[in-house]
Design a protein around this motif. Structure first.
Motif, PDB file in Angstrom:
ATOM      1  N   ASP A  45       0.811  -1.224   0.000  1.00  0.00           N
ATOM      2  CA  ASP A  45       0.000   0.000   0.000  1.00  0.00           C
ATOM      3  C   ASP A  45       0.842   1.271   0.000  1.00  0.00           C
ATOM      4  O   ASP A  45       0.485   2.270   0.632  1.00  0.00           O
ATOM      5  CB  ASP A  45      -0.961   0.018   1.194  1.00  0.00           C
ATOM      6  CG  ASP A  45      -1.987  -1.099   1.118  1.00  0.00           C
ATOM      7  OD1 ASP A  45      -2.394  -1.451  -0.006  1.00  0.00           O
ATOM      8  OD2 ASP A  45      -2.376  -1.613   2.180  1.00  0.00           O
ATOM      9  N   GLY A  46       1.991   1.226  -0.686  1.00  0.00           N
ATOM     10  CA  GLY A  46       2.812   2.418  -0.825  1.00  0.00           C
ATOM     11  C   GLY A  46       3.623   2.790   0.403  1.00  0.00           C
ATOM     12  O   GLY A  46       4.130   3.902   0.503  1.00  0.00           O
ATOM     13  N   VAL A  47       3.780   1.866   1.342  1.00  0.00           N
ATOM     14  CA  VAL A  47       4.591   2.119   2.532  1.00  0.00           C
ATOM     15  C   VAL A  47       6.024   2.408   2.093  1.00  0.00           C
ATOM     16  O   VAL A  47       6.564   1.737   1.221  1.00  0.00           O
ATOM     17  CB  VAL A  47       4.558   0.904   3.485  1.00  0.00           C
ATOM     18  CG1 VAL A  47       5.584   1.040   4.592  1.00  0.00           C
ATOM     19  CG2 VAL A  47       3.175   0.730   4.061  1.00  0.00           C
ATOM     20  N   ALA A  48       6.642   3.420   2.707  1.00  0.00           N
ATOM     21  CA  ALA A  48       8.010   3.797   2.360  1.00  0.00           C
ATOM     22  C   ALA A  48       8.989   3.286   3.413  1.00  0.00           C
ATOM     23  O   ALA A  48       8.665   3.206   4.598  1.00  0.00           O
ATOM     24  CB  ALA A  48       8.128   5.305   2.233  1.00  0.00           C
ATOM     25  N   SER A  49      10.186   2.979   2.961  1.00  0.00           N
ATOM     26  CA  SER A  49      11.254   2.560   3.869  1.00  0.00           C
ATOM     27  C   SER A  49      11.880   3.792   4.508  1.00  0.00           C
ATOM     28  O   SER A  49      11.592   4.925   4.134  1.00  0.00           O
ATOM     29  CB  SER A  49      12.337   1.822   3.081  1.00  0.00           C
ATOM     30  OG  SER A  49      13.036   2.735   2.235  1.00  0.00           O
ATOM     31  N   GLY A  50      12.779   3.549   5.450  1.00  0.00           N
ATOM     32  CA  GLY A  50      13.669   4.598   5.899  1.00  0.00           C
ATOM     33  C   GLY A  50      14.713   4.789   4.808  1.00  0.00           C
ATOM     34  O   GLY A  50      14.623   4.187   3.735  1.00  0.00           O
ATOM     35  N   LEU A  51      15.715   5.615   5.051  1.00  0.00           N
ATOM     36  CA  LEU A  51      16.804   5.754   4.089  1.00  0.00           C
ATOM     37  C   LEU A  51      17.658   4.496   4.143  1.00  0.00           C
ATOM     38  O   LEU A  51      18.193   4.142   5.192  1.00  0.00           O
ATOM     39  CB  LEU A  51      17.637   6.993   4.385  1.00  0.00           C
ATOM     40  CG  LEU A  51      16.963   8.308   4.022  1.00  0.00           C
ATOM     41  CD1 LEU A  51      17.774   9.481   4.534  1.00  0.00           C
ATOM     42  CD2 LEU A  51      16.754   8.427   2.526  1.00  0.00           C
ATOM     43  N   LEU A  52      17.751   3.795   3.024  1.00  0.00           N
ATOM     44  CA  LEU A  52      18.460   2.521   2.951  1.00  0.00           C
ATOM     45  C   LEU A  52      19.831   2.705   2.311  1.00  0.00           C
ATOM     46  O   LEU A  52      19.966   3.411   1.304  1.00  0.00           O
ATOM     47  CB  LEU A  52      17.665   1.518   2.114  1.00  0.00           C
ATOM     48  CG  LEU A  52      16.228   1.237   2.542  1.00  0.00           C
ATOM     49  CD1 LEU A  52      15.586   0.256   1.577  1.00  0.00           C
ATOM     50  CD2 LEU A  52      16.182   0.722   3.960  1.00  0.00           C
ATOM     51  N   GLN A  53      20.831   2.043   2.863  1.00  0.00           N
ATOM     52  CA  GLN A  53      22.169   2.021   2.285  1.00  0.00           C
ATOM     53  C   GLN A  53      22.135   1.177   1.020  1.00  0.00           C
ATOM     54  O   GLN A  53      21.546   0.093   1.017  1.00  0.00           O
ATOM     55  CB  GLN A  53      23.156   1.419   3.285  1.00  0.00           C
ATOM     56  CG  GLN A  53      24.582   1.426   2.837  1.00  0.00           C
ATOM     57  CD  GLN A  53      25.171   2.829   2.846  1.00  0.00           C
ATOM     58  OE1 GLN A  53      24.915   3.603   3.741  1.00  0.00           O
ATOM     59  NE2 GLN A  53      25.949   3.128   1.842  1.00  0.00           N
ATOM     60  N   VAL A  54      22.755   1.670  -0.044  1.00  0.00           N
ATOM     61  CA  VAL A  54      22.836   0.921  -1.296  1.00  0.00           C
ATOM     62  C   VAL A  54      24.161   0.166  -1.297  1.00  0.00           C
ATOM     63  O   VAL A  54      25.223   0.778  -1.133  1.00  0.00           O
ATOM     64  CB  VAL A  54      22.750   1.855  -2.520  1.00  0.00           C
ATOM     65  CG1 VAL A  54      22.860   1.068  -3.810  1.00  0.00           C
ATOM     66  CG2 VAL A  54      21.446   2.647  -2.482  1.00  0.00           C
ATOM     67  N   LEU A  55      24.109  -1.157  -1.441  1.00  0.00           N
ATOM     68  CA  LEU A  55      25.339  -1.947  -1.453  1.00  0.00           C
ATOM     69  C   LEU A  55      26.058  -1.757  -2.781  1.00  0.00           C
ATOM     70  O   LEU A  55      25.445  -1.790  -3.847  1.00  0.00           O
ATOM     71  CB  LEU A  55      25.027  -3.424  -1.232  1.00  0.00           C
ATOM     72  CG  LEU A  55      24.391  -3.769   0.107  1.00  0.00           C
ATOM     73  CD1 LEU A  55      24.225  -5.278   0.220  1.00  0.00           C
ATOM     74  CD2 LEU A  55      25.208  -3.241   1.262  1.00  0.00           C
ATOM     75  N   HIS A  56      27.372  -1.561  -2.698  1.00  0.00           N
ATOM     76  CA  HIS A  56      28.215  -1.349  -3.873  1.00  0.00           C
ATOM     77  C   HIS A  56      29.465  -2.192  -3.753  1.00  0.00           C
ATOM     78  O   HIS A  56      29.903  -2.516  -2.656  1.00  0.00           O
ATOM     79  CB  HIS A  56      28.656   0.118  -3.969  1.00  0.00           C
ATOM     80  CG  HIS A  56      27.546   1.087  -4.062  1.00  0.00           C
ATOM     81  ND1 HIS A  56      26.812   1.278  -5.201  1.00  0.00           N
ATOM     82  CD2 HIS A  56      27.026   1.942  -3.148  1.00  0.00           C
ATOM     83  CE1 HIS A  56      25.903   2.208  -4.991  1.00  0.00           C
ATOM     84  NE2 HIS A  56      26.010   2.620  -3.744  1.00  0.00           N
ATOM     85  N   ARG A  57      30.084  -2.463  -4.869  1.00  0.00           N
ATOM     86  CA  ARG A  57      31.391  -3.102  -4.836  1.00  0.00           C
ATOM     87  C   ARG A  57      32.457  -2.016  -4.770  1.00  0.00           C
ATOM     88  O   ARG A  57      32.193  -0.862  -5.108  1.00  0.00           O
ATOM     89  CB  ARG A  57      31.592  -3.985  -6.059  1.00  0.00           C
ATOM     90  CG  ARG A  57      31.533  -3.211  -7.360  1.00  0.00           C
ATOM     91  CD  ARG A  57      31.529  -4.146  -8.562  1.00  0.00           C
ATOM     92  NE  ARG A  57      31.625  -3.342  -9.761  1.00  0.00           N
ATOM     93  CZ  ARG A  57      32.655  -3.372 -10.593  1.00  0.00           C
ATOM     94  NH1 ARG A  57      33.662  -4.185 -10.371  1.00  0.00           N
ATOM     95  NH2 ARG A  57      32.672  -2.603 -11.648  1.00  0.00           N
ATOM     96  N   ARG A  58      33.610  -2.336  -4.314  1.00  0.00           N
ATOM     97  CA  ARG A  58      34.759  -1.426  -4.263  1.00  0.00           C
ATOM     98  C   ARG A  58      34.440  -0.125  -3.547  1.00  0.00           C
ATOM     99  O   ARG A  58      34.403   0.933  -4.135  1.00  0.00           O
ATOM    100  CB  ARG A  58      35.271  -1.138  -5.665  1.00  0.00           C
ATOM    101  CG  ARG A  58      35.637  -2.420  -6.391  1.00  0.00           C
ATOM    102  CD  ARG A  58      36.664  -2.297  -7.409  1.00  0.00           C
ATOM    103  NE  ARG A  58      37.864  -1.673  -6.884  1.00  0.00           N
ATOM    104  CZ  ARG A  58      38.856  -1.298  -7.643  1.00  0.00           C
ATOM    105  NH1 ARG A  58      38.788  -1.479  -8.941  1.00  0.00           N
ATOM    106  NH2 ARG A  58      39.924  -0.755  -7.138  1.00  0.00           N
ATOM    107  N   THR A  59      34.221  -0.214  -2.265  1.00  0.00           N
ATOM    108  CA  THR A  59      33.870   0.984  -1.498  1.00  0.00           C
ATOM    109  C   THR A  59      35.013   1.506  -0.636  1.00  0.00           C
ATOM    110  O   THR A  59      34.827   2.427   0.141  1.00  0.00           O
ATOM    111  CB  THR A  59      32.667   0.705  -0.589  1.00  0.00           C
ATOM    112  OG1 THR A  59      32.981  -0.383   0.284  1.00  0.00           O
ATOM    113  CG2 THR A  59      31.431   0.388  -1.397  1.00  0.00           C
TER     114      THR A  59
END
Length: 90
Positions: A45-59
C-alpha cells in the motif's frame, strides 16, 4: 520434520511466514540522498522505507558505484523487527 526439539513446526507459524515474506522486497526508489535511497513498496500500500544504504562493490579507496534513480525498481533486504531499515541489494 519439525523446526524445534519440542515438536512445534516453527516454519508453519503464520507469524514466521509473514516475517520471512517481508525480509526481501521489490520496491521503487522515491528519494536519493547522500548515498542512500528511500524506497516505496507498492505491494504494501505504498509504505516507504527509511533511508536505505545501497550496497556497492569497491567501497574502499577506489569508488565504483552507480546510485539508482528515482522511479527505478530495486531489490531490498529489510531488517526485522520493524522492516523499515535495511539495504538495497540491486
Amino acid at each position: 520434520m519439525s523446526g524445534s526439539p519440542d515438536g512445534v513446526d516453527l516454519l508453519g507459524s503464520e507469524q514466521v511466514q509473514e516475517l520471512l515474506a517481508g525480509l526481501v522486497r521489490v520496491g521503487e526508489v522515491s528519494e536519493v540522498q547522500a548515498g542512500r535511497v528511500r524506497v516505496v513498496f507498492p505491494d504494501r500500500d505504498g509504505v516507504a522505507s527509511g533511508l536505505l544504504q545501497v550496497l556497492h562493490r569497491r567501497t574502499k579507496g577506489v569508488f565504483d558505484y552507480d546510485m539508482p534513480s528515482i522511479g527505478e525498481p530495486v531489490l531490498c533486504l529489510m531488517l526485522p523487527p520493524d522492516q523499515v531499515d535495511g539495504f538495497v541489494l540491486g
